[in-house]
Design an enzyme around this catalytic site. Structure first.
Site, PDB file in Angstrom:
ATOM      1  N   LYS A 281      -7.376 -20.846 -11.648  1.00  0.00           N
ATOM      2  CA  LYS A 281      -6.224 -20.735 -10.606  1.00  0.00           C
ATOM      3  C   LYS A 281      -6.081 -21.867  -9.701  1.00  0.00           C
ATOM      4  O   LYS A 281      -5.045 -22.411  -9.397  1.00  0.00           O
ATOM      5  CB  LYS A 281      -6.908 -19.538  -9.707  1.00  0.00           C
ATOM      6  CG  LYS A 281      -5.952 -19.316  -8.417  1.00  0.00           C
ATOM      7  CD  LYS A 281      -6.588 -18.172  -7.849  1.00  0.00           C
ATOM      8  CE  LYS A 281      -7.436 -18.649  -6.558  1.00  0.00           C
ATOM      9  NZ  LYS A 281      -6.999 -19.251  -5.388  1.00  0.00           N
ATOM     10  N   ASN A 282      -7.364 -22.791  -9.547  1.00  0.00           N
ATOM     11  CA  ASN A 282      -7.279 -23.753  -8.617  1.00  0.00           C
ATOM     12  C   ASN A 282      -6.525 -24.868  -9.043  1.00  0.00           C
ATOM     13  O   ASN A 282      -6.244 -26.120  -8.352  1.00  0.00           O
ATOM     14  CB  ASN A 282      -8.655 -24.043  -7.942  1.00  0.00           C
ATOM     15  CG  ASN A 282      -9.157 -22.926  -6.876  1.00  0.00           C
ATOM     16  OD1 ASN A 282      -8.206 -22.068  -6.773  1.00  0.00           O
ATOM     17  ND2 ASN A 282     -10.483 -22.718  -6.586  1.00  0.00           N
TER      18      ASN A 282
ATOM     19  N   CYS B  25      -8.048 -16.577   2.733  1.00  0.00           N
ATOM     20  CA  CYS B  25      -9.074 -15.943   3.042  1.00  0.00           C
ATOM     21  C   CYS B  25      -9.698 -16.361   4.372  1.00  0.00           C
ATOM     22  O   CYS B  25      -9.737 -17.474   4.844  1.00  0.00           O
ATOM     23  CB  CYS B  25     -10.102 -15.714   1.853  1.00  0.00           C
ATOM     24  SG  CYS B  25      -9.366 -15.358   0.417  1.00  0.00           S
TER      25      CYS B  25
ATOM     26  N   VAL C   5     -20.264 -25.446   3.146  1.00  0.00           N
ATOM     27  CA  VAL C   5     -18.813 -25.834   2.919  1.00  0.00           C
ATOM     28  C   VAL C   5     -17.905 -25.011   3.955  1.00  0.00           C
ATOM     29  O   VAL C   5     -17.008 -25.638   4.551  1.00  0.00           O
ATOM     30  CB  VAL C   5     -18.328 -25.574   1.624  1.00  0.00           C
ATOM     31  CG1 VAL C   5     -16.851 -25.777   1.303  1.00  0.00           C
ATOM     32  CG2 VAL C   5     -19.103 -26.488   0.409  1.00  0.00           C
TER      33      VAL C   5
ATOM     34  N   ARG D 156      -1.884 -19.932   1.197  1.00  0.00           N
ATOM     35  CA  ARG D 156      -1.846 -21.271   1.689  1.00  0.00           C
ATOM     36  C   ARG D 156      -1.150 -22.730   0.832  1.00  0.00           C
ATOM     37  O   ARG D 156      -1.096 -23.660   1.185  1.00  0.00           O
ATOM     38  CB  ARG D 156      -3.444 -21.867   1.980  1.00  0.00           C
ATOM     39  CG  ARG D 156      -4.048 -21.154   3.008  1.00  0.00           C
ATOM     40  CD  ARG D 156      -5.484 -21.184   3.290  1.00  0.00           C
ATOM     41  NE  ARG D 156      -5.711 -22.399   3.862  1.00  0.00           N
ATOM     42  CZ  ARG D 156      -5.379 -22.645   5.328  1.00  0.00           C
ATOM     43  NH1 ARG D 156      -5.400 -21.564   5.999  1.00  0.00           N
ATOM     44  NH2 ARG D 156      -5.647 -24.050   5.952  1.00  0.00           N
TER      45      ARG D 156
ATOM     46  N   ASP E  93     -17.666 -21.090  -4.017  1.00  0.00           N
ATOM     47  CA  ASP E  93     -16.827 -19.836  -4.395  1.00  0.00           C
ATOM     48  C   ASP E  93     -18.012 -19.292  -5.612  1.00  0.00           C
ATOM     49  O   ASP E  93     -17.768 -18.144  -6.098  1.00  0.00           O
ATOM     50  CB  ASP E  93     -15.748 -20.260  -5.440  1.00  0.00           C
ATOM     51  CG  ASP E  93     -14.697 -20.489  -4.475  1.00  0.00           C
ATOM     52  OD1 ASP E  93     -14.629 -19.776  -3.391  1.00  0.00           O
ATOM     53  OD2 ASP E  93     -13.944 -21.282  -4.432  1.00  0.00           O
TER      54      ASP E  93
END
Length: 453
Positions: free
Chosen positions: A39-40, A136, A348, A112, A326
């Site tokens: 996804k990223n 988020c 982070v 975003r 994550d």
């Protein structure tokens, strides 16, 4: 469009009837599932296509809400997006144009991603509009880094009640940028802006995550000149034009780790087709230290619980090549089943333990602290953020009512519900669909007992 599953509109929204799932826990997850492109990376590669003057072909694209949001934004700006076979997207930027403010707001939703449209739109149109940004609620992800970088390129940023008006009246020029923190988003912003800026850009303290390197590969295929030096330094030489690309993205290492943690927490055995060792080495080391087992093949990675007690660990999140933030939430759920005290220090994001209260409600014993308990002082250490956790285990989890707080914590709620005795109802499932493709079908394929409502 998304076939065979929940109906998702062009805005990426689902109906409220799809927003609750009932989970009957206590059964190990066993079976085989597959992850597709990260996804990223996929969403950023889609934005990059707008820089080109020829169509791009992106393969193995997951059917997730974030992809639909970016697709809608691209189409608003005149990029033609069409579907091919096997998860292919064809992106044709021949007619890039401005979009109306209200339409951008509707399509962007809580994403975003719009901030990354700045570079491509400034190069193509000389102007860009960015709405108020969501995302988020896991801590500050300020866009100050982005705006500072854009100003360094020569952009003029004006804040309005609707959002940000950004113009480049004299074009964009290469610059020198040193990030105060190796932010992934800010690094992506610089790359997408610098590739067609006049002259050379030097970016110091850049993020070097696998998704960043894959984005550089995409841009290089388009005709960019990008050098990755040691010590987090990236040098970009601006070019006059970019073409299209043909690219198959790296697999989603976050989703792969989530299923791996689910196998551990439920005492199961899950094979994740598409998972790659090279992008998950840090995770795999921790997985083995906790007591999990894995087997790597050309097709993917098999993860399983070996029986007996899991082992407690001391763990710190960090930017790549450290333990990914994550990966933290699903691993904490697994650590509730480990014998002894585990310590997790989040460096982070400062508010990433918001999901712990729900786990404690289910029977976990987790305490959060303001201090840096991992051994390495971090930037949150002397501030009022509870960013360290101590997990005592093993804990017997029991079913309850759960509300998804954010994407990654939401999937972790599901892992906890699957590991728990009894039944849980999980509210806010739409958030999970932002980043996990067909996760309900995958859960069913692994033997989970779930139902809508």
């Amino acid at each position: 469009m998304l076939p065979d599953g929940p109906s998702i509109s062009r805005t990426g929204r689902l109906t409220l009837t799809d927003d609750v799932l009932t989970v009957h826990g206590g059964s190990p997850l066993r079976g085989v599932i597959r992850v597709r492109g990260a996804k990223n990376l996929v969403t950023k590669a889609m934005v990059a296509a707008a820089l080109g003057d020829a169509p791009s072909h992106l393969y193995d694209v997951p059917r997730i809400r974030d992809v639909e949001i970016v697709r809608g934004l691209l189409e608003l700006h005149g990029v033609r997006v069409s579907d091919g076979a096997g998860g292919e997207l064809v992106l044709d930027p021949a007619n890039v144009e401005s979009a109306k403010v209200d339409e951008i707001n509707v399509h962007a939703g809580s994403s975003r991603i719009p901030i990354l449209f700045c570079g491509p739109l400034l190069h193509k149109l000389g102007r860009a509009f960015i709405p108020d940004l969501g995302g988020c609620n896991i801590g500050g992800r300020p866009i100050d880094f982005h705006l500072q970088a854009l100003r360094g390129f020569g952009a003029v940023v004006d804040k309005t009640p609707q959002g940000l008006e950004i113009n480049a009246p004299k074009g964009l020029r290469g610059t020198k940028i040193a990030l105060p923190y190796p932010s992934v988003g800010a690094t992506e912003q610089v790359l997408l802006t610098a590739v067609m800026a006049e002259g050379t850009t030097e970016l110091r303290n850049a993020a070097v995550e696998p998704e960043i390197i894959d984005l550089i590969c995409v841009l290089q295929k388009m005709g960019a000149i990008i050098k990755v030096h040691t010590d987090r330094v990236i040098e970009i030489e601006g070019v006059d034009r970019l073409g299209g690309y043909v690219h198959r993205p790296i697999p989603d290492r976050i989703e792969a780790a989530s299923w791996a943690a689910a196998a551990l927490a439920t005492r199961g055995d899950v094979t994740v087709l598409g998972a790659k060792q090279v992008d998950m080495m840090t995770f795999l080391n921790v997985y083995r230290s906790v007591g999990g087992a894995f087997e790597i093949t050309d097709e993917g990675i098999r993860f399983w619980h070996q029986g007996g007690d899991l082992r407690s660990v001391v763990l710190e999140t960090d930017v790549h090549p450290g333990f990914m933030t994550d990966w933290q939430q699903p691993m904490v759920v697994a650590l509730t089943q480990a014998r002894g005290l585990s310590i997790v220090h989040e460096t982070v994001y400062e508010r990433r333990f918001g999901y712990v209260e729900a786990l404690n409600k289910m029977g976990a014993t987790i305490q959060v602290y303001r201090e840096c308990l991992g051994g390495t002082p971090c930037r949150w250490g002397r501030r009022d953020f509870r960013h360290s956790a101590v997990i005592a285990g093993p804990s017997k989890l029991h079913g309850t009512e759960l509300v998804v707080p954010d994407l990654r914590a939401g999937f972790s709620h599901f892992i906890a519900a699957l590991a728990a005795e009894g039944t849980s109802r999980v509210h806010g499932v739409n958030l999970i669909r932002r980043g996990y493709e067909d996760f309900e079908d995958k859960l069913t394929a692994l033997g989970a007992h779930i139902e809508r409502g």
